[in-house]
Design a protein around this motif. Structure first.
Motif, PDB file in Angstrom:
ATOM      1  N   SER A 178       0.835  -1.203   0.000  1.00 56.19           N
ATOM      2  CA  SER A 178       0.000   0.000   0.000  1.00 56.19           C
ATOM      3  C   SER A 178       0.874   1.260   0.000  1.00 56.19           C
ATOM      4  CB  SER A 178      -0.915  -0.023   1.225  1.00 56.19           C
ATOM      5  OG  SER A 178      -1.883   0.990   1.176  1.00 56.19           O
TER       6      SER A 178
ATOM      7  N   ASP B 157      -5.247  -2.292   3.469  1.00 53.59           N
ATOM      8  CA  ASP B 157      -6.333  -1.354   3.771  1.00 53.59           C
ATOM      9  C   ASP B 157      -6.017  -0.472   4.972  1.00 53.59           C
ATOM     10  OD1 ASP B 157      -7.778  -2.281   1.657  1.00 53.59           O
ATOM     11  OD2 ASP B 157      -9.292  -3.340   2.840  1.00 53.59           O
TER      12      ASP B 157
ATOM     13  N   GLY C 206     -12.007  -0.859  -0.122  1.00 53.56           N
ATOM     14  CA  GLY C 206     -10.740  -1.531   0.143  1.00 53.56           C
ATOM     15  C   GLY C 206     -10.685  -2.939  -0.396  1.00 53.56           C
TER      16      GLY C 206
ATOM     17  N   ARG D 287     -16.902  -3.682   8.306  1.00 52.36           N
ATOM     18  CA  ARG D 287     -16.525  -4.173   6.974  1.00 52.36           C
ATOM     19  C   ARG D 287     -17.731  -4.818   6.305  1.00 52.36           C
ATOM     20  NH1 ARG D 287     -14.255  -9.059   5.152  1.00 52.36           N
ATOM     21  NH2 ARG D 287     -14.289  -9.863   7.281  1.00 52.36           N
TER      22      ARG D 287
END
Length: 337
Positions: free
Chosen positions: A39, A283, A304, A319
């Motif tokens: 990331s 994420d 994500g 989530r």
């Protein structure tokens, strides 16, 4: 000096990561770190923050020591630690001086705080999402089939609590020995209850035995829902045809349907044995510029690898997974997600 605040729409200048990179949890931590690094590398070089890595080893108490080192080194935000015990070492010392995105739930209750954000992949959250999904699809009379194990009890309880809270009724809860191979008696008791859905807690191996026996007993059996435990990424489709029909939630990246560009390469960046932890690490870092907005707007979300992510009033990352069902041994998208 006052507490630092979350950045608004940009990355912090200095991000610290505290993980047990040596010891019992090293493989799990390395997978998370692989995601964080992928990331970090995906950020435009002109906006890429300093990334400092701290190995806290096996001792939960060292989490606080490493946290203090990170603060003294000028970190603006911390990602980690990973285990419940280590997370508790930090959350017991609130208020914390810098924003902290912990990667598990602490032991016991936690008072809401703008400085602490909780991001975990607890299976209980998935079980609750299954309950929400089932109720939204009109199911009102549920049965639960779970192994006699700590995980089985936790997931059965999480599903039951959420389904009941939604107004549904759990009319049958059945357990099986983890080593069992014959499920016809317990399945017969479930079918006799006239339920309209079954929540199944099972590994892929257990599911491959249970689902065919359910089909043998009744070709018109109620729909079967499970958590992502039912899906083995390394599974063989010709074996997984035994799982056909089972509905389950999972990360969009795992199911190949992420909204994140080039997610396949990103998932391969880390430990292939723990792809869900790689996605979590990715994420955790990618969310940093949006955390302040997510705190301010409960309807806002981040797209994500692990799902659509938002924050609740307790600072927990909620989530929303994607939904699939097995068809011809492969997970296929459920229509009308």
């Amino acid at each position: 000096m006052g507490a630092k605040e979350l950045p608004q729409g940009a990355f912090s200048e200095h991000v610290a990561v505290i993980l047990p990179l040596s010891g019992r949890y090293a493989n799990l931590a390395q997978a998370v770190l692989s995601g964080v690094r992928a990331s970090h590398e995906a950020v435009t070089s002109s906006q890429r923050p300093i990334l400092s890595i701290y190995d806290m080893g096996d001792s939960p108490e060292s989490a606080w020591q490493k946290y203090q080192e990170a603060v003294e080194a000028g970190a603006d935000i911390v990602i980690g630690p990973l285990t419940k015990e280590a997370v508790s070492q930090l959350t017991e010392r609130q208020p914390l001086p810098i924003p902290t995105l912990v990667l598990n739930q602490p032991e016991g209750d936690l008072a809401a705080s703008r400085q602490v954000i909780l991001f975990s992949l607890q299976p209980e959250q998935e079980a609750a999402r299954v309950a929400d999904r089932a109720h939204a699809r009109g199911h009102r009379r549920a049965a639960i089939l779970a192994p006699r194990s700590s995980l089985g009890e936790r997931l059965a309880s999480a599903f039951s609590d959420q389904f009941t809270q939604q107004g549904g009724h759990v009319t049958s809860v059945q357990h099986y020995a983890p080593q069992a191979t014959d499920f016809q008696a317990v399945l017969g008791r479930i079918l006799a209850q006239n339920v309209d859905m079954l929540f199944l807690v099972a590994s892929p191996e257990q599911g491959r035995m249970i689902q065919p026996q359910l089909r043998y007993l009744s070709t018109r059996h109620p729909p079967v829902y499970a958590t992502s435990h039912i899906f083995d990424l390394g599974g063989v489709p010709r074996q997984d045809t035994d799982l056909d029909g089972i509905i389950f939630p999972d990360m969009p990246a795992v199911l190949g349907r992420s909204g994140v560009p080039d997610h396949d390469r990103l998932m391969r960046h880390g430990n292939p044995l723990w792809p869900r932890l790689v996605a979590m690490g990715f994420d955790a870092f990618a969310m940093i510029p949006e955390l302040a907005m997510l705190q301010q707007d409960p309807q806002a979300s981040h797209t994500g690898l692990t799902g659509q992510l938002r924050l609740d009033s307790q600072g927990r990352v909620v989530r929303e997974p994607h939904w699939a069902h097995f068809r011809n041994g492969r997970p296929r998208p459920v229509q009308g997600q």
